[in-house]
Enzyme design. Sequence first.
Site, PDB file in Angstrom:
ATOM      1  N   GLU A  25       0.838  -1.246   0.161  1.00 40.23           N
ATOM      2  CA  GLU A  25       0.068  -0.067   0.147  1.00 40.23           C
ATOM      3  C   GLU A  25       0.840   1.288   0.158  1.00 40.23           C
ATOM      4  O   GLU A  25       2.205   1.304   0.250  1.00 40.23           O
ATOM      5  CB  GLU A  25      -0.826   0.042   1.213  1.00 40.23           C
ATOM      6  CG  GLU A  25      -0.314   0.062   2.455  1.00 40.23           C
ATOM      7  CD  GLU A  25      -0.890   0.782   3.679  1.00 40.23           C
ATOM      8  OE1 GLU A  25      -1.627   1.949   3.400  1.00 40.23           O
ATOM      9  OE2 GLU A  25      -1.198   0.185   4.735  1.00 40.23           O
ATOM     10  N   LYS A  87      -5.142  11.043   0.820  1.00 41.16           N
ATOM     11  CA  LYS A  87      -5.311   9.685   1.569  1.00 41.16           C
ATOM     12  C   LYS A  87      -6.695   9.004   0.686  1.00 41.16           C
ATOM     13  O   LYS A  87      -7.713   9.657   0.754  1.00 41.16           O
ATOM     14  CB  LYS A  87      -5.475   9.695   2.967  1.00 41.16           C
ATOM     15  CG  LYS A  87      -5.677   8.516   3.701  1.00 41.16           C
ATOM     16  CD  LYS A  87      -5.910   8.353   5.177  1.00 41.16           C
ATOM     17  CE  LYS A  87      -6.547   7.567   5.832  1.00 41.16           C
ATOM     18  NZ  LYS A  87      -6.662   7.285   7.222  1.00 41.16           N
ATOM     19  N   ALA A 142     -12.931   1.580   6.804  1.00 36.07           N
ATOM     20  CA  ALA A 142     -13.346   0.895   5.705  1.00 36.07           C
ATOM     21  C   ALA A 142     -12.661  -0.113   5.507  1.00 36.07           C
ATOM     22  O   ALA A 142     -12.883  -0.768   4.600  1.00 36.07           O
ATOM     23  CB  ALA A 142     -13.371   2.125   4.483  1.00 36.07           C
ATOM     24  N   LYS A 160      -3.577  -1.733  14.624  1.00 35.87           N
ATOM     25  CA  LYS A 160      -3.007  -0.693  15.408  1.00 35.87           C
ATOM     26  C   LYS A 160      -3.345  -0.806  16.834  1.00 35.87           C
ATOM     27  O   LYS A 160      -4.750  -0.622  16.954  1.00 35.87           O
ATOM     28  CB  LYS A 160      -3.088   0.513  14.588  1.00 35.87           C
ATOM     29  CG  LYS A 160      -1.999   0.555  13.152  1.00 35.87           C
ATOM     30  CD  LYS A 160      -2.266   1.876  12.674  1.00 35.87           C
ATOM     31  CE  LYS A 160      -3.525   2.355  11.933  1.00 35.87           C
ATOM     32  NZ  LYS A 160      -3.547   1.648  10.720  1.00 35.87           N
TER      33      LYS A 160
HETATM   34  N1  PSU Z   1      -0.556   0.853   9.129  1.00 34.22           N
HETATM   35  C1  PSU Z   1       0.489   1.553   9.180  1.00 34.22           C
HETATM   36  N2  PSU Z   1       0.565   2.855   8.934  1.00 34.22           N
HETATM   37  C2  PSU Z   1      -0.530   3.279   8.310  1.00 34.22           C
HETATM   38  C3  PSU Z   1      -1.723   2.544   8.084  1.00 34.22           C
HETATM   39  C4  PSU Z   1      -1.754   1.247   8.486  1.00 34.22           C
HETATM   40  O1  PSU Z   1       1.467   1.039   9.958  1.00 34.22           O
HETATM   41  O2  PSU Z   1      -0.317   4.591   7.866  1.00 34.22           O
HETATM   42  C5  PSU Z   1      -3.002   3.297   7.268  1.00 34.22           C
HETATM   43  C6  PSU Z   1      -3.288   2.121   6.388  1.00 34.22           C
HETATM   44  O3  PSU Z   1      -3.238   2.717   4.921  1.00 34.22           O
HETATM   45  C7  PSU Z   1      -4.815   1.711   6.720  1.00 34.22           C
HETATM   46  C8  PSU Z   1      -5.138   3.175   7.113  1.00 34.22           C
HETATM   47  O4  PSU Z   1      -5.674   1.377   5.786  1.00 34.22           O
HETATM   48  O5  PSU Z   1      -3.946   3.713   7.840  1.00 34.22           O
HETATM   49  C9  PSU Z   1      -6.491   3.130   8.054  1.00 34.22           C
HETATM   50  O6  PSU Z   1      -6.954   4.542   7.943  1.00 34.22           O
HETATM   51  P1  PSU Z   1      -8.352   4.854   8.581  1.00 34.22           P
HETATM   52  O7  PSU Z   1      -8.611   4.397  10.144  1.00 34.22           O
HETATM   53  O8  PSU Z   1      -8.662   6.202   8.379  1.00 34.22           O
HETATM   54  O9  PSU Z   1      -9.271   4.033   7.814  1.00 34.22           O
END
Ligand code: PSU
Length: 311
Positions: A25, A87, A142, A160
Amino acid sequence: MNPLLDLHPEVAEALHHGRPVVALESTIISHGMPWPQNAETAFLVEAAVREHGAVPATIAVIEGRLKAGLTRAQIESLAQQGTAVAKASRRDLPVLMASGRTGATTVAATMIIAAMAGIRMFATGGIGGVHRGAAASFDISADLQELARTPVAVVCAGAKAILDLPLTLEYLETHGVPVLGYGTDELPAFYSRQSGLKLQHRLDTPAEVARVLQAQWKLAQATHGGGVVIANPIAAQHEIPQARMAAYIAQALQEAQQQGVAGAAVTPFLLARVSALTGGASLATNIQLVLGNARLAAQVAVQVAAQVAAA
Ligand code: PSU
Ligand code: MN
């Protein structure tokens, strides 16, 4: 070939011959880590995939085009521009495409583009999940909905630790997403090996994981089923134990609330604050866990290709 999609020639060639490919990603590059560690990490991750016998396909939206496999210059540009790049999650794709803009893809958007390209393996750091306080904020990534509907396997170090991990597991269970512990009986907590949350399924070799994925892809075809989470704990020598992380995470969450950070900005804000509060220790751990996930994803992709060829 899908007219919306540009495959890097090396990726197209590998897919054409049934060779292993691992999707990566780009939100983690533009929004997840600071320059220049983000570019260094992106290149190290691609190298780790190659060392373990697969072709890397870093995914992004570049000037409105969906890309599977980027050039060095494209990766460098996403890294250098950082949060100036949009993003991009599922909801953002059509707008970026129609306006010819560039976006760094989240787990959700990367899964979509990987699936369109015919890539079933994907390595990242941690998936998004149910945020703490989601009962009031409704903030559920999502990524989880995408895992429910798109047949791509995501290797991650769990969700996380800034998230509500028990609720994240409940959501995945409700939506029928298999969560496979790799060499562990519990959900890893990103920076830490343990969360105290038991998993139902544990696998210990890339070949075993590959067999489960083969079964899932057959099921997915028949039932419009979705993805798989492969939860791979950070190597012990690089982990930050949960007890030490807890205080930093609590402080970062409090700051986010005080500053009114909401929506898509929450995850990047928390990751950056935790990194600053740990004096960069969490960034070093983050880099190591992504590398570990890239290696495992490549190993599993190699096994899948071998099993398909033998069948
Ligand atoms: N894991 C990491 N660093 C990141 C992310 C995940 O170690 O930056 C990112 C990924 O792209 C994941 C996103 O899909 O954070 C999730 O964001 P949100 O909670 O806004 O869906
Ligand atoms: Mn969110």
